[in-house]
Motif scaffolding. Structure first.
Motif, PDB file in Angstrom:
ATOM      1  N   GLN A  13      11.651  -4.924  51.565  1.00 60.59           N
ATOM      2  CA  GLN A  13      11.661  -3.769  50.674  1.00 60.59           C
ATOM      3  C   GLN A  13      11.278  -4.178  49.255  1.00 60.59           C
ATOM      4  O   GLN A  13      11.472  -5.341  48.862  1.00 60.59           O
ATOM      5  CB  GLN A  13      13.043  -3.137  50.660  1.00 60.59           C
ATOM      6  N   PRO A  14      10.745  -3.245  48.480  1.00 61.41           N
ATOM      7  CA  PRO A  14      10.463  -3.545  47.071  1.00 61.41           C
ATOM      8  C   PRO A  14      11.698  -4.093  46.368  1.00 61.41           C
ATOM      9  O   PRO A  14      12.815  -3.594  46.574  1.00 61.41           O
ATOM     10  CB  PRO A  14      10.046  -2.189  46.506  1.00 61.41           C
ATOM     11  N   GLY A  15      11.485  -5.127  45.574  1.00 62.30           N
ATOM     12  CA  GLY A  15      12.585  -5.798  44.896  1.00 62.30           C
ATOM     13  C   GLY A  15      13.181  -6.936  45.683  1.00 62.30           C
ATOM     14  O   GLY A  15      14.005  -7.695  45.150  1.00 62.30           O
ATOM     15  N   GLY A  16      12.783  -7.073  46.936  1.00 65.54           N
ATOM     16  CA  GLY A  16      13.311  -8.121  47.781  1.00 65.54           C
ATOM     17  C   GLY A  16      12.633  -9.461  47.575  1.00 65.54           C
ATOM     18  O   GLY A  16      11.760  -9.611  46.707  1.00 65.54           O
ATOM     19  N   SER A  17      13.045 -10.422  48.396  1.00 64.87           N
ATOM     20  CA  SER A  17      12.536 -11.788  48.280  1.00 64.87           C
ATOM     21  C   SER A  17      12.123 -12.337  49.637  1.00 64.87           C
ATOM     22  O   SER A  17      12.642 -11.914  50.679  1.00 64.87           O
ATOM     23  CB  SER A  17      13.622 -12.698  47.700  1.00 64.87           C
ATOM     24  N   LEU A  18      11.201 -13.265  49.586  1.00 59.89           N
ATOM     25  CA  LEU A  18      10.777 -14.018  50.759  1.00 59.89           C
ATOM     26  C   LEU A  18      10.439 -15.429  50.320  1.00 59.89           C
ATOM     27  O   LEU A  18      10.005 -15.625  49.174  1.00 59.89           O
ATOM     28  CB  LEU A  18       9.543 -13.400  51.427  1.00 59.89           C
ATOM     29  N   SER A  85      11.479 -10.296  43.475  1.00 56.97           N
ATOM     30  CA  SER A  85      11.086  -9.026  42.850  1.00 56.97           C
ATOM     31  C   SER A  85       9.760  -8.526  43.418  1.00 56.97           C
ATOM     32  O   SER A  85       8.854  -8.132  42.678  1.00 56.97           O
ATOM     33  CB  SER A  85      10.984  -9.199  41.330  1.00 56.97           C
ATOM     34  N   LEU A  86       9.670  -8.554  44.712  1.00 54.90           N
ATOM     35  CA  LEU A  86       8.407  -8.192  45.369  1.00 54.90           C
ATOM     36  C   LEU A  86       8.051  -6.732  45.149  1.00 54.90           C
ATOM     37  O   LEU A  86       8.928  -5.856  45.089  1.00 54.90           O
ATOM     38  CB  LEU A  86       8.487  -8.510  46.854  1.00 54.90           C
ATOM     39  N   LYS A  87       6.754  -6.502  45.033  1.00 58.57           N
ATOM     40  CA  LYS A  87       6.208  -5.169  44.784  1.00 58.57           C
ATOM     41  C   LYS A  87       5.273  -4.788  45.924  1.00 58.57           C
ATOM     42  O   LYS A  87       4.709  -5.672  46.594  1.00 58.57           O
ATOM     43  CB  LYS A  87       5.425  -5.165  43.473  1.00 58.57           C
ATOM     44  N   PRO A  88       5.062  -3.509  46.133  1.00 54.91           N
ATOM     45  CA  PRO A  88       4.114  -3.101  47.191  1.00 54.91           C
ATOM     46  C   PRO A  88       2.734  -3.737  47.018  1.00 54.91           C
ATOM     47  O   PRO A  88       2.068  -4.046  48.022  1.00 54.91           O
ATOM     48  CB  PRO A  88       4.059  -1.585  47.024  1.00 54.91           C
ATOM     49  N   ALA A  92      -0.093  -8.459  51.470  1.00 51.70           N
ATOM     50  CA  ALA A  92      -1.339  -9.176  51.767  1.00 51.70           C
ATOM     51  C   ALA A  92      -1.060 -10.213  52.844  1.00 51.70           C
ATOM     52  O   ALA A  92       0.098 -10.478  53.191  1.00 51.70           O
ATOM     53  CB  ALA A  92      -1.869  -9.859  50.513  1.00 51.70           C
ATOM     54  N   VAL A  93      -2.120 -10.809  53.332  1.00 50.51           N
ATOM     55  CA  VAL A  93      -1.996 -12.025  54.135  1.00 50.51           C
ATOM     56  C   VAL A  93      -2.030 -13.196  53.164  1.00 50.51           C
ATOM     57  O   VAL A  93      -2.926 -13.284  52.320  1.00 50.51           O
ATOM     58  CB  VAL A  93      -3.134 -12.148  55.161  1.00 50.51           C
ATOM     59  N   TYR A  94      -1.040 -14.056  53.273  1.00 50.39           N
ATOM     60  CA  TYR A  94      -0.913 -15.204  52.380  1.00 50.39           C
ATOM     61  C   TYR A  94      -1.360 -16.470  53.111  1.00 50.39           C
ATOM     62  O   TYR A  94      -0.933 -16.725  54.243  1.00 50.39           O
ATOM     63  CB  TYR A  94       0.521 -15.346  51.901  1.00 50.39           C
ATOM     64  N   TYR A  95      -2.187 -17.245  52.431  1.00 50.42           N
ATOM     65  CA  TYR A  95      -2.726 -18.479  52.980  1.00 50.42           C
ATOM     66  C   TYR A  95      -2.335 -19.657  52.095  1.00 50.42           C
ATOM     67  O   TYR A  95      -2.340 -19.534  50.867  1.00 50.42           O
ATOM     68  CB  TYR A  95      -4.250 -18.424  53.041  1.00 50.42           C
ATOM     69  N   VAL A 120       2.582 -10.642  54.663  1.00 52.70           N
ATOM     70  CA  VAL A 120       3.695 -10.179  53.842  1.00 52.70           C
ATOM     71  C   VAL A 120       3.478  -8.700  53.564  1.00 52.70           C
ATOM     72  O   VAL A 120       2.422  -8.313  53.046  1.00 52.70           O
ATOM     73  CB  VAL A 120       3.781 -10.959  52.516  1.00 52.70           C
ATOM     74  N   THR A 121       4.451  -7.895  53.928  1.00 46.21           N
ATOM     75  CA  THR A 121       4.375  -6.453  53.702  1.00 46.21           C
ATOM     76  C   THR A 121       5.584  -6.017  52.896  1.00 46.21           C
ATOM     77  O   THR A 121       6.733  -6.265  53.293  1.00 46.21           O
ATOM     78  CB  THR A 121       4.342  -5.686  55.034  1.00 46.21           C
ATOM     79  N   VAL A 122       5.315  -5.398  51.756  1.00 48.81           N
ATOM     80  CA  VAL A 122       6.385  -4.914  50.886  1.00 48.81           C
ATOM     81  C   VAL A 122       6.349  -3.386  50.921  1.00 48.81           C
ATOM     82  O   VAL A 122       5.411  -2.769  50.409  1.00 48.81           O
ATOM     83  CB  VAL A 122       6.220  -5.428  49.444  1.00 48.81           C
TER      84      VAL A 122
END
Length: 124
Positions: A13-18, A85-88, A92-95, A120-122
């Motif tokens: 979710q937005p605001g979350g962390s990974l 603090s992830l945002k929509p 993306a696909v992260y490499y 990664v999907t926010v």
């Protein structure tokens, strides 16, 4: 076989962390600068963050400064990207990629090895 394998992506979710991980096999990352890149649908691949081979120097895209942290663990032959603090728009696909040089850069040209990417999907 030289390989980089990313893991840790998912839906948040937005605001979350990974925390993304990039593990190397078949070679040692000690002499490689490492970078994280991302590519969203319909957009070009962009540099997110990178770290020098020593680990003492890092660089971040303006869009992630203060939210993302790159690090490396030489004992585990792994590089990490802590994302908070992830945002929509971070969706993306992260490499991860390895550059056979001591200094790192945020452009993709020149990187020698690439992983397959992790999504990664926010979204709420």
């Amino acid at each position: 076989q030289l390989q980089l394998v990313e893991s840790g992506g998912g839906l948040v979710q937005p605001g979350g962390s990974l925390r993304l991980s990039c593990a190397a096999s078949g070679f040692t990352l000690d002499s490689y600068a490492m970078g994280w890149f991302r590519q969203a649908p319909g957009k070009e691949r962009e540099g997110v963050s990178c770290i020098s081979s020593s680990g003492y120097s890092t660089n971040y895209a303006d869009s992630v400064k203060g939210r993302f942290t790159i690090s490396r663990d030489k004992a585990k032959n792994t590089v990490y990207l802590q994302m908070t603090s992830l945002k929509p728009e971070d969706t993306a696909v992260y490499y991860c990629a390895a550059l056979n040089w001591k200094l790192c850069v945020l452009w993709a040209d020149g990187y020698d090895y690439w992983g397959q990417g992790t999504q990664v999907t926010v979204s709420s």
